[in-house]
Write a protein that holds these residues in place. Structure first.
Motif, PDB file in Angstrom:
ATOM      1  N   TYR A 118       0.687  -1.100   0.009  1.00  0.00           N
ATOM      2  CA  TYR A 118       0.042   0.083   0.030  1.00  0.00           C
ATOM      3  C   TYR A 118       0.976   1.201  -0.002  1.00  0.00           C
ATOM      4  CZ  TYR A 118      -4.226   2.553   1.156  1.00  0.00           C
ATOM      5  OH  TYR A 118      -5.319   3.484   0.978  1.00  0.00           O
ATOM      6  N   PRO A 119       0.852   1.873  -1.256  1.00  0.00           N
ATOM      7  CA  PRO A 119       1.961   3.020  -1.298  1.00  0.00           C
ATOM      8  C   PRO A 119       1.645   4.264  -0.253  1.00  0.00           C
ATOM      9  CG  PRO A 119       0.329   2.910  -3.019  1.00  0.00           C
ATOM     10  CD  PRO A 119       0.240   1.678  -2.356  1.00  0.00           C
ATOM     11  N   PHE A 120       2.724   4.880   0.200  1.00  0.00           N
ATOM     12  CA  PHE A 120       2.541   5.831   1.323  1.00  0.00           C
ATOM     13  C   PHE A 120       1.910   7.274   0.878  1.00  0.00           C
ATOM     14  CE2 PHE A 120       6.990   6.508   0.624  1.00  0.00           C
ATOM     15  CZ  PHE A 120       6.910   7.881   0.380  1.00  0.00           C
ATOM     16  N   PHE A 121       2.206   7.370  -0.434  1.00  0.00           N
ATOM     17  CA  PHE A 121       1.605   8.941  -1.014  1.00  0.00           C
ATOM     18  C   PHE A 121       0.200   8.885  -1.300  1.00  0.00           C
ATOM     19  CE2 PHE A 121       3.390   6.253  -4.483  1.00  0.00           C
ATOM     20  CZ  PHE A 121       2.280   6.605  -5.411  1.00  0.00           C
ATOM     21  N   VAL A 122      -0.533   9.865  -1.259  1.00  0.00           N
ATOM     22  CA  VAL A 122      -1.884  10.255  -1.395  1.00  0.00           C
ATOM     23  C   VAL A 122      -1.824  10.875  -2.891  1.00  0.00           C
ATOM     24  CG1 VAL A 122      -4.081  11.648  -1.035  1.00  0.00           C
ATOM     25  CG2 VAL A 122      -2.556  10.779   0.856  1.00  0.00           C
ATOM     26  N   PHE A 123      -0.948  11.895  -3.417  1.00  0.00           N
ATOM     27  CA  PHE A 123      -0.880  12.129  -4.734  1.00  0.00           C
ATOM     28  C   PHE A 123       0.591  11.856  -5.356  1.00  0.00           C
ATOM     29  CE2 PHE A 123      -3.533  15.240  -2.446  1.00  0.00           C
ATOM     30  CZ  PHE A 123      -4.910  15.382  -3.196  1.00  0.00           C
ATOM     31  N   PRO A 124       0.522  11.478  -6.654  1.00  0.00           N
ATOM     32  CA  PRO A 124      -0.560  11.487  -7.464  1.00  0.00           C
ATOM     33  C   PRO A 124      -1.053  10.125  -7.235  1.00  0.00           C
ATOM     34  CG  PRO A 124       1.563  10.669  -8.524  1.00  0.00           C
ATOM     35  CD  PRO A 124       1.893  11.130  -7.167  1.00  0.00           C
ATOM     36  N   GLY A 125      -2.418  10.249  -7.735  1.00  0.00           N
ATOM     37  CA  GLY A 125      -3.524   9.035  -7.834  1.00  0.00           C
ATOM     38  C   GLY A 125      -4.677   8.897  -6.714  1.00  0.00           C
ATOM     39  N   LEU A 126      -4.374   9.745  -5.766  1.00  0.00           N
ATOM     40  CA  LEU A 126      -5.474   9.775  -4.766  1.00  0.00           C
ATOM     41  C   LEU A 126      -5.604   8.174  -4.114  1.00  0.00           C
ATOM     42  CD1 LEU A 126      -8.228  11.948  -6.084  1.00  0.00           C
ATOM     43  CD2 LEU A 126      -7.299  11.979  -3.837  1.00  0.00           C
ATOM     44  N   MET A 127      -4.484   7.633  -3.901  1.00  0.00           N
ATOM     45  CA  MET A 127      -4.505   6.227  -3.550  1.00  0.00           C
ATOM     46  C   MET A 127      -5.649   5.761  -2.311  1.00  0.00           C
ATOM     47  SD  MET A 127      -2.443   5.504  -5.766  1.00  0.00           S
ATOM     48  CE  MET A 127      -2.764   3.783  -5.386  1.00  0.00           C
ATOM     49  N   PRO A 128      -5.733   6.369  -1.128  1.00  0.00           N
ATOM     50  CA  PRO A 128      -6.719   6.077  -0.340  1.00  0.00           C
ATOM     51  C   PRO A 128      -8.158   5.816  -0.805  1.00  0.00           C
ATOM     52  CG  PRO A 128      -5.172   7.670   0.649  1.00  0.00           C
ATOM     53  CD  PRO A 128      -4.979   7.538  -0.937  1.00  0.00           C
ATOM     54  N   LEU A 129      -8.417   6.393  -1.918  1.00  0.00           N
ATOM     55  CA  LEU A 129      -9.761   6.469  -2.351  1.00  0.00           C
ATOM     56  C   LEU A 129     -10.013   5.321  -3.298  1.00  0.00           C
ATOM     57  CD1 LEU A 129     -11.026  10.064  -3.171  1.00  0.00           C
ATOM     58  CD2 LEU A 129     -11.966   8.490  -1.617  1.00  0.00           C
ATOM     59  N   LYS A 130      -8.837   4.849  -3.528  1.00  0.00           N
ATOM     60  CA  LYS A 130      -8.837   3.543  -4.784  1.00  0.00           C
ATOM     61  C   LYS A 130      -8.441   2.310  -4.521  1.00  0.00           C
ATOM     62  CE  LYS A 130      -8.045   6.715  -8.548  1.00  0.00           C
ATOM     63  NZ  LYS A 130      -7.008   7.578  -9.264  1.00  0.00           N
ATOM     64  N   LEU A 131      -7.966   2.463  -2.900  1.00  0.00           N
ATOM     65  CA  LEU A 131      -7.714   0.908  -2.500  1.00  0.00           C
ATOM     66  C   LEU A 131      -8.283   0.964  -0.987  1.00  0.00           C
ATOM     67  CD1 LEU A 131      -3.931   1.208  -2.869  1.00  0.00           C
ATOM     68  CD2 LEU A 131      -5.370  -0.212  -4.365  1.00  0.00           C
ATOM     69  N   SER A 132      -9.001  -0.481  -0.864  1.00  0.00           N
ATOM     70  CA  SER A 132      -9.290  -0.724   0.653  1.00  0.00           C
ATOM     71  C   SER A 132      -8.558  -1.969   1.215  1.00  0.00           C
ATOM     72  CB  SER A 132     -10.928  -1.083   0.577  1.00  0.00           C
ATOM     73  OG  SER A 132     -11.289  -1.786  -0.611  1.00  0.00           O
ATOM     74  N   THR A 133      -8.209  -1.924   2.405  1.00  0.00           N
ATOM     75  CA  THR A 133      -7.585  -2.971   3.096  1.00  0.00           C
ATOM     76  C   THR A 133      -8.566  -4.177   3.739  1.00  0.00           C
ATOM     77  OG1 THR A 133      -7.345  -1.342   4.661  1.00  0.00           O
ATOM     78  CG2 THR A 133      -5.654  -1.750   3.551  1.00  0.00           C
ATOM     79  N   TYR A 134      -8.200  -5.307   3.679  1.00  0.00           N
ATOM     80  CA  TYR A 134      -8.927  -6.457   4.251  1.00  0.00           C
ATOM     81  C   TYR A 134      -7.855  -7.138   4.934  1.00  0.00           C
ATOM     82  CZ  TYR A 134     -12.876  -5.758   1.492  1.00  0.00           C
ATOM     83  OH  TYR A 134     -14.088  -5.227   0.923  1.00  0.00           O
ATOM     84  N   LYS A 135      -8.510  -7.560   6.388  1.00  0.00           N
ATOM     85  CA  LYS A 135      -7.739  -8.578   7.158  1.00  0.00           C
ATOM     86  C   LYS A 135      -8.305  -9.881   7.107  1.00  0.00           C
ATOM     87  CE  LYS A 135      -5.693  -8.137  11.800  1.00  0.00           C
ATOM     88  NZ  LYS A 135      -4.216  -7.854  11.364  1.00  0.00           N
ATOM     89  N   SER A 136      -7.393 -10.971   7.193  1.00  0.00           N
ATOM     90  CA  SER A 136      -7.552 -12.283   7.341  1.00  0.00           C
ATOM     91  C   SER A 136      -6.827 -12.934   8.296  1.00  0.00           C
ATOM     92  CB  SER A 136      -7.560 -12.915   5.835  1.00  0.00           C
ATOM     93  OG  SER A 136      -8.048 -12.526   4.892  1.00  0.00           O
ATOM     94  N   TYR A 137      -7.191 -14.140   8.912  1.00  0.00           N
ATOM     95  CA  TYR A 137      -6.667 -14.806   9.851  1.00  0.00           C
ATOM     96  C   TYR A 137      -6.454 -16.219   9.470  1.00  0.00           C
ATOM     97  CZ  TYR A 137      -8.944 -10.813  12.187  1.00  0.00           C
ATOM     98  OH  TYR A 137      -9.481  -9.640  12.078  1.00  0.00           O
ATOM     99  N   VAL A 138      -5.371 -16.882  10.067  1.00  0.00           N
ATOM    100  CA  VAL A 138      -4.990 -18.329   9.472  1.00  0.00           C
ATOM    101  C   VAL A 138      -4.512 -19.053  10.993  1.00  0.00           C
ATOM    102  CG1 VAL A 138      -3.380 -19.528   8.165  1.00  0.00           C
ATOM    103  CG2 VAL A 138      -3.879 -17.175   7.459  1.00  0.00           C
ATOM    104  N   TRP A 139      -5.090 -20.245  11.015  1.00  0.00           N
ATOM    105  CA  TRP A 139      -4.478 -21.208  11.845  1.00  0.00           C
ATOM    106  C   TRP A 139      -3.784 -22.277  11.332  1.00  0.00           C
ATOM    107  CZ3 TRP A 139      -4.878 -20.827  17.180  1.00  0.00           C
ATOM    108  CH2 TRP A 139      -5.749 -19.753  17.732  1.00  0.00           C
TER     109      TRP A 139
END
Ligand code: FES
Length: 477
Positions: free
Chosen positions: A222-243
């Motif tokens: 997940y890139p740290f910059f907001v511009f260029p590209g407005l990244m936080p508006l184009k990506l969402s993050t999901y968490k999953s669990y593993v045993w």
């Protein structure tokens, strides 16, 4: 956090201690970054890769290692969003990515437990049966061989599903096998904190030095910059669990398209059971999610657990990864939508082809600047709503429900999380994320402070473990 892949000899690389100049700088030592550097081996370009921690210790080292072609409900989502032809193109790209993985393993003689499996996608929800039929229809039309099934080869219920061909491997052995062949320089524990464009090159600042480069590749999940590209508006993050749990080895993998989802694979007498994936902005009681998954393990398999971990995936809002140019000689690789094993190798190939001005028939499919689809606009609105809700409600409620393992105290009007360790020593961390100001949540399993908005992670003293935040939590006396 230990997981089943960590029990091998780690590669070690130096920390960058001097300023340097290169032609290509790759930020991120996960699979995409390592593969991009590898595919640039035979160019005349001077390639440097920097990783903020250790290579392979981010998302790439915490996956389940399934090289999956059928990919859950992905093709239905792509058909709904873009139509049949683009979904077919994506399937072709995945088969091409698989062929690249096979070629890399054979050419470099990498012993990474690569194995062909039967691969299942299944449901236990009658309302999802139609989705399975649509998938079958799609694969039939594309001549990709699948079969309808009404049970799995183990004692775990599946009312309906598809069986196709898949592969599994040891993701870290593959990554290290490729890293060993890289001719460019790799630096670990070298954190990039900023970059600026100057004439025809970039100046990239690390925590100690600066690097001048013509081409800049962000391959850091997940890139740290907001511009260029407005990244936080184009990506969402999901968490999953593993045993993982002791089990007789089996030669198949499976994933459900239900909610909550379940993923199954085996590795050397271990069952790896994953799932309960959720947006990081919802279901934020991590402990409860781990326990729900453990319950499934207990009720259905009754096996002795060996290890436990979680992972964070980045999704795009139109189900296609971003692999390509974002602005002048600045490239991005992110949003694999959980199908990172094939897409990271594919990304390495595409980005290296772009830099070397070579054609690749999948460049257009994954390009960053693509038209906003109906689905994308809907999802942007959804994400903005949830992020805003999380941001505001957390500021008001102070997340009381989630701080049972440690206390939150107010000092000079600022909230601090206080974790008391086994030696009774207190660790303070301001509980506001430096990235965009969301309230942090204590993760008891990892003993870390996690951000629900875009999944940055900090240790108990506020040191950054994982971006997109590029900064530690600001220390104040
Ligand atoms: Fe973006 Fe925390 S606000 S990661």
């Amino acid at each position: 956090m230990q997981n089943i892949w960590q029990n091998i000899k780690k590669l070690k690389y130096p920390t960058l201690n001097d300023d340097l100049t290169c032609d290509v700088l790759i930020i991120g030592g996960g699979m995409s970054g390592i593969l991009t550097a590898y595919y640039l081996n035979n160019s005349n370009l001077k390639v440097t890769l920097v990783e903020m921690n250790k290579i392979g210790q981010g998302t790439s080292g915490f996956t389940t290692g399934k090289i999956n072609i059928i990919q859950g409900n992905t093709y239905n989502d792509l058909i709904n969003n873009f139509g049949f032809n683009k979904a077919k193109k994506y399937l072709d790209s995945q088969l091409y990515g698989l062929s690249l993985i096979k070629e890399n393993i054979v050419k470099n003689n990498i012993a990474c437990n690569f194995e062909k499996t039967d691969s299942y996608v299944f449901t236990n929800d009658k309302s999802n049966v139609e989705k399975i039929n649509k998938l079958k229809n799609f694969f039939d039309k594309t001549n990709y061989k699948t079969h309808i099934i009404k049970n799995l080869p183990i004692n775990y219920q599946a009312i309906y599903g598809l069986k196709g061909e898949g592969y599994v491997f040891h993701p870290l052995k593959y990554l290290y096998g490729i890293a060993n062949k890289i001719k460019g320089n790799i630096y670990e524990n070298t954190k990039v904190i900023n970059f600026i464009k100057e004439k025809n090159h970039y100046i990239v600042y690390t925590n100690k030095n600066k690097i001048k480069t013509k081409y800049l590749v962000f391959a850091c999940n997940y890139p740290f910059f907001v511009f260029p590209g407005l990244m936080p508006l184009k990506l969402s993050t999901y968490k999953s669990y593993v045993w993982a749990a002791e089990s007789l080895n089996q030669h198949f993998d499976a994933i459900s398209i239900d909610n909550p989802n379940i993923s199954i694979r085996y590795f050397e007498n271990n069952l790896i059971l994953g799932g309960f994936s959720h947006r990081t902005t919802t279901n934020i009681n991590y402990k409860q999610n781990y326990l729900k998954l453990k319950n499934i393990l207990k009720q259905n398999f009754n096996l002795k657990t060996t290890c436990i971990w979680s992972t964070t995936d980045v999704k795009t809002n139109d189900f296609l990864p971003f692999i390509g140019l974002i602005s002048d000689n600045l490239y991005i690789v992110t949003g694999f939508n959980k199908w990172g094993m094939i897409n990271s190798t594919l990304a390495g190939k595409i980005i290296s082809n772009l830099i070397l001005k070579k054609d690749n028939e999948y460049t257009e499919l994954f390009q960053f600047h693509r038209a906003l689809s109906k689905e994308k606009i809907k999802s942007l609105a959804y994400d903005s709503f949830y992020l805003t809700k999380r941001f505001i409600s957390d500021k008001i409620k102070k997340n009381k429900d989630f701080y049972k393992e440690c206390e939150v105290i107010k000092i000079n009007g600022i909230n601090y999380g206080v974790y008391t360790d086994e030696n009774n020593q207190k660790h303070y961390a301001k509980n506001t994320c430096p990235h965009m100001g969301c309230t942090l949540i204590f993760n008891r399993q990892d003993k870390s402070w996690d951000c629900p908005c875009h999944a940055s992670k900090f240790d108990i003293d506020g040191n950054i473990l994982k971006g997109p935040s590029k900064n530690d939590i600001k220390k104040e006396n």
